[in-house]
Design a protein around this motif. Structure first.
Motif, PDB file in Angstrom:
ATOM      1  N   GLY A 116       0.833  -1.194   0.000  1.00 18.77           N
ATOM      2  CA  GLY A 116       0.000   0.000   0.000  1.00 18.77           C
ATOM      3  C   GLY A 116       0.870   1.247   0.000  1.00 18.77           C
ATOM      4  N   LEU A 117       0.312   2.340  -0.489  1.00 19.51           N
ATOM      5  CA  LEU A 117       1.069   3.582  -0.603  1.00 19.51           C
ATOM      6  C   LEU A 117       1.474   4.099   0.773  1.00 19.51           C
ATOM      7  CD1 LEU A 117      -0.926   5.442  -3.417  1.00 19.51           C
ATOM      8  CD2 LEU A 117       1.167   4.084  -3.607  1.00 19.51           C
ATOM      9  N   GLY A 118       2.760   4.411   0.912  1.00 15.87           N
ATOM     10  CA  GLY A 118       3.264   4.932   2.173  1.00 15.87           C
ATOM     11  C   GLY A 118       3.667   3.867   3.167  1.00 15.87           C
ATOM     12  N   ASN A 119       3.573   2.606   2.786  1.00 12.76           N
ATOM     13  CA  ASN A 119       3.958   1.506   3.669  1.00 12.76           C
ATOM     14  C   ASN A 119       5.002   0.653   2.952  1.00 12.76           C
ATOM     15  OD1 ASN A 119       4.127  -0.396   5.712  1.00 12.76           O
ATOM     16  ND2 ASN A 119       2.284  -1.480   5.074  1.00 12.76           N
ATOM     17  N   GLU A 120       6.228   1.152   2.930  1.00 10.30           N
ATOM     18  CA  GLU A 120       7.319   0.465   2.240  1.00 10.30           C
ATOM     19  C   GLU A 120       7.921  -0.591   3.166  1.00 10.30           C
ATOM     20  OE1 GLU A 120       6.317   4.219   0.568  1.00 10.30           O
ATOM     21  OE2 GLU A 120       7.307   3.939   2.508  1.00 10.30           O
ATOM     22  N   LYS A 121       7.987  -1.832   2.696  1.00  8.99           N
ATOM     23  CA  LYS A 121       8.467  -2.943   3.522  1.00  8.99           C
ATOM     24  C   LYS A 121       9.983  -3.046   3.493  1.00  8.99           C
ATOM     25  CE  LYS A 121       5.659  -5.532   4.861  1.00  8.99           C
ATOM     26  NZ  LYS A 121       4.875  -5.551   6.113  1.00  8.99           N
ATOM     27  N   TRP A 122      10.576  -2.952   2.329  1.00 10.73           N
ATOM     28  CA  TRP A 122      12.030  -2.945   2.173  1.00 10.73           C
ATOM     29  C   TRP A 122      12.338  -2.442   0.770  1.00 10.73           C
ATOM     30  CZ3 TRP A 122       9.308  -7.608   1.991  1.00 10.73           C
ATOM     31  CH2 TRP A 122       9.416  -8.355   0.826  1.00 10.73           C
ATOM     32  N   CYS A 123      13.640  -2.238   0.476  1.00  8.08           N
ATOM     33  CA  CYS A 123      14.083  -1.809  -0.848  1.00  8.08           C
ATOM     34  C   CYS A 123      15.047  -2.846  -1.424  1.00  8.08           C
ATOM     35  CB  CYS A 123      14.765  -0.444  -0.788  1.00  8.08           C
ATOM     36  SG  CYS A 123      13.655   0.900  -0.305  1.00  8.08           S
ATOM     37  N   GLU A 124      15.201  -2.823  -2.736  1.00  7.42           N
ATOM     38  CA  GLU A 124      16.101  -3.752  -3.424  1.00  7.42           C
ATOM     39  C   GLU A 124      16.813  -3.034  -4.564  1.00  7.42           C
ATOM     40  OE1 GLU A 124      13.457  -7.848  -2.782  1.00  7.42           O
ATOM     41  OE2 GLU A 124      13.604  -6.944  -4.782  1.00  7.42           O
ATOM     42  N   ILE A 125      17.968  -3.589  -4.955  1.00  5.74           N
ATOM     43  CA  ILE A 125      18.641  -3.179  -6.180  1.00  5.74           C
ATOM     44  C   ILE A 125      18.601  -4.357  -7.151  1.00  5.74           C
ATOM     45  CG2 ILE A 125      20.801  -2.468  -7.258  1.00  5.74           C
ATOM     46  CD1 ILE A 125      21.600  -1.149  -4.632  1.00  5.74           C
ATOM     47  N   TRP A 126      18.073  -4.105  -8.350  1.00  6.04           N
ATOM     48  CA  TRP A 126      18.086  -5.082  -9.425  1.00  6.04           C
ATOM     49  C   TRP A 126      18.981  -4.562 -10.538  1.00  6.04           C
ATOM     50  CZ3 TRP A 126      15.000  -9.672 -10.025  1.00  6.04           C
ATOM     51  CH2 TRP A 126      14.230  -9.986  -8.899  1.00  6.04           C
ATOM     52  N   TYR A 127      19.534  -5.479 -11.344  1.00  6.06           N
ATOM     53  CA  TYR A 127      20.365  -5.008 -12.445  1.00  6.06           C
ATOM     54  C   TYR A 127      20.146  -5.844 -13.694  1.00  6.06           C
ATOM     55  CZ  TYR A 127      23.756  -8.738 -11.223  1.00  6.06           C
ATOM     56  OH  TYR A 127      24.374  -9.937 -10.965  1.00  6.06           O
ATOM     57  N   SER A 128      20.464  -5.215 -14.826  1.00  7.25           N
ATOM     58  CA  SER A 128      20.313  -5.851 -16.127  1.00  7.25           C
ATOM     59  C   SER A 128      21.559  -5.594 -16.962  1.00  7.25           C
ATOM     60  CB  SER A 128      19.086  -5.295 -16.865  1.00  7.25           C
ATOM     61  OG  SER A 128      19.045  -5.748 -18.201  1.00  7.25           O
ATOM     62  N   ASP A 129      22.043  -6.637 -17.625  1.00  3.30           N
ATOM     63  CA  ASP A 129      23.207  -6.519 -18.505  1.00  3.30           C
ATOM     64  C   ASP A 129      22.833  -6.580 -19.979  1.00  3.30           C
ATOM     65  OD1 ASP A 129      25.164  -6.281 -16.476  1.00  3.30           O
ATOM     66  OD2 ASP A 129      25.083  -8.437 -16.120  1.00  3.30           O
ATOM     67  N   ASP A 130      21.546  -6.570 -20.284  1.00  5.02           N
ATOM     68  CA  ASP A 130      21.122  -6.640 -21.680  1.00  5.02           C
ATOM     69  C   ASP A 130      20.061  -5.584 -21.981  1.00  5.02           C
ATOM     70  OD1 ASP A 130      19.017  -7.720 -20.281  1.00  5.02           O
ATOM     71  OD2 ASP A 130      19.084  -9.692 -21.241  1.00  5.02           O
ATOM     72  N   SER A 131      20.318  -4.376 -21.495  1.00  2.45           N
ATOM     73  CA  SER A 131      19.445  -3.215 -21.776  1.00  2.45           C
ATOM     74  C   SER A 131      18.007  -3.446 -21.350  1.00  2.45           C
ATOM     75  CB  SER A 131      19.514  -2.833 -23.264  1.00  2.45           C
ATOM     76  OG  SER A 131      20.805  -2.362 -23.597  1.00  2.45           O
ATOM     77  N   GLY A 132      17.837  -4.113 -20.196  1.00  4.64           N
ATOM     78  CA  GLY A 132      16.518  -4.186 -19.587  1.00  4.64           C
ATOM     79  C   GLY A 132      15.682  -5.391 -19.945  1.00  4.64           C
ATOM     80  N   GLU A 133      16.251  -6.346 -20.659  1.00  3.86           N
ATOM     81  CA  GLU A 133      15.453  -7.511 -21.053  1.00  3.86           C
ATOM     82  C   GLU A 133      15.392  -8.560 -19.954  1.00  3.86           C
ATOM     83  OE1 GLU A 133      13.525  -7.677 -23.841  1.00  3.86           O
ATOM     84  OE2 GLU A 133      14.151  -5.578 -23.941  1.00  3.86           O
ATOM     85  N   THR A 134      16.500  -8.787 -19.249  1.00  8.54           N
ATOM     86  CA  THR A 134      16.493  -9.717 -18.116  1.00  8.54           C
ATOM     87  C   THR A 134      17.093  -9.009 -16.912  1.00  8.54           C
ATOM     88  OG1 THR A 134      18.628 -10.637 -18.808  1.00  8.54           O
ATOM     89  CG2 THR A 134      16.653 -11.774 -19.538  1.00  8.54           C
TER      90      THR A 134
END
Length: 379
Positions: A116-134
């Motif tokens: 729900g808005l304003g109730n952030e549980k945790w944060c993450e960093i994701w990454y892609s090496d193929d311009s956003g496909e995976t």
């Protein structure tokens, strides 16, 4: 401040987009511009809620000239959600993006996992090496031994490391500004981390007020970073970009209900963000906006990285800001991201070209390039 166009709906991609928001702009390794959307829905109208709920989503554009309307003609994964998960799954409701930084050919995306808005549980960093496909998450794919964590606390540092924006300093470091979540009731903190260490929380350094001076401190658990804006600041979505040697800090000022653009020059550690020159390009309002620079139900507010302080002839340049609008009610609109344009702030120093632009290089490699390099002695 002039509205140029709505970025959505978008029908010319595999999974069309009706309602969406944010549109956080960044330059991709191939030289195209990506726009990261938050909660996105199918259909043909600017409505929040409905079919084909997905987030985050990235669409792409060839438009680099900020005097022109943005043309969207592509999307990562055809407009699909960037990685699979089930919305409203009992643990969290959705994954909301905050910003992308591009280092070499890799895209790093900071996201908030929310219930729900304003109730952030945790944060993450994701990454892609193929311009956003995976996409991959930090823990499983990080270099062994670096201590990367898939979950970044939203309660640490007084709850001010939730929404994150970042850019390369062109000096081997990534600099970042963070604030709280969608309660929009927190001040801002400044961070840095070496580009190679971005996935390792222990390598991040906070900008701390210690011994009567500002200084960088690694892993500041016992010396928390200090607020970089005057007391009482209440921020929403934020954006940080290195533009022509300037640091441009933009976002939504929830306390004043307006967009802001603050500019600093040179090393970011030398910028006093509390006194930095500030523009207010667009203001919020209720249902009935009055004035050319007023947008009802305003939020978002990200300066485009292709904004320019000056035109080639030395006259004032143009800045573009991506602005969102929604009244917060599911099933209602308009729910959209929009392109606004305004006269650039005053430059604060010599305008610099990007020493390492994310443009995918100088173009395709010709068979003659190695021969020419050998002749010139540059091979």
């Amino acid at each position: 401040m002039t509205k140029i166009r709505d970025l959505n709906p978008i029908g010319n991609i595999a999974r069309p987009i009706g309602g969406t928001d944010l549109g956080i702009p960044f330059v991709m390794p191939n030289g195209r511009v990506g726009y990261v959307f938050g909660d996105t829905f199918g259909g043909t109208t600017q409505i929040a809620g409905g079919p084909d709920w997905r987030s985050p989503v990235i669409v792409t554009s060839p438009t680099r000239d900020m005097t022109q309307p943005i043309v969207i003609d592509g999307a990562c994964r055809g407009g699909d959600q960037l990685w699979p998960y089930v919305h409203a799954n009992g643990e969290f409701s959705t994954v909301l993006p905050c910003d992308v930084v591009v280092i070499g050919s890799r895209l790093y995306l900071w996201v908030m996992i929310t219930q729900g808005l304003g109730n952030e549980k945790w944060c993450e960093i994701w990454y892609s090496d193929d311009s956003g496909e995976t996409w991959h998450n930090g823990t499983s794919y990080a270099t062994p031994g670096v201590g990367a964590s898939s979950r970044w606390s939203t309660s640490a540092f007084r709850g001010q490391r939730v929404m994150m924006t970042w850019d390369r300093g062109r000096d081997g470091w990534v600099y970042a500004i963070s604030t709280g979540g969608l309660a929009r009731n927190k001040n801002a903190l400044l961070w840095r981390v070496r580009e190679a260490d971005i996935l390792d929380p222990a390598k991040w350094e906070g900008w701390c007020w210690l011994n009567n001076q500002w200084q960088w401190k690694a892993n500041p658990a016992d010396h928390e970073p200090g607020d970089i804006l005057p007391a009482g600041a209440r921020l929403g979505e934020i954006g940080l970009r290195w533009i022509q040697g300037h640091w441009v800090f933009s976002g939504f000022d929830a306390g004043a209900y307006e967009a802001f653009v603050r500019t600093g020059y040179g090393p970011i550690s030398g910028v006093n963000w509390g006194t930095a020159p500030k523009l207010r390009p667009v203001r919020g309002s209720g249902l009935f906006p009055v004035g050319y620079d007023v947008q009802a139900n305003l939020y978002g507010c990200y300066v485009h990285p292709d904004s320019k302080f000056e035109k080639p002839d030395g006259t004032k340049g143009q800045f573009v800001m991506i602005v969102s609008q929604w009244n917060g009610q599911n099933g209602q609109g308009p729910y959209r991201a929009m392109q606004y344009r305004f006269t650039a702030p005053n430059k604060l120093g010599t305008l610099l070209a990007d020493p390492a632009p994310n443009d995918g290089g100088s173009g395709p490699i010709s068979e003659w390039d190695p021969i020419l390099a050998e002749i010139l002695g540059t091979s």
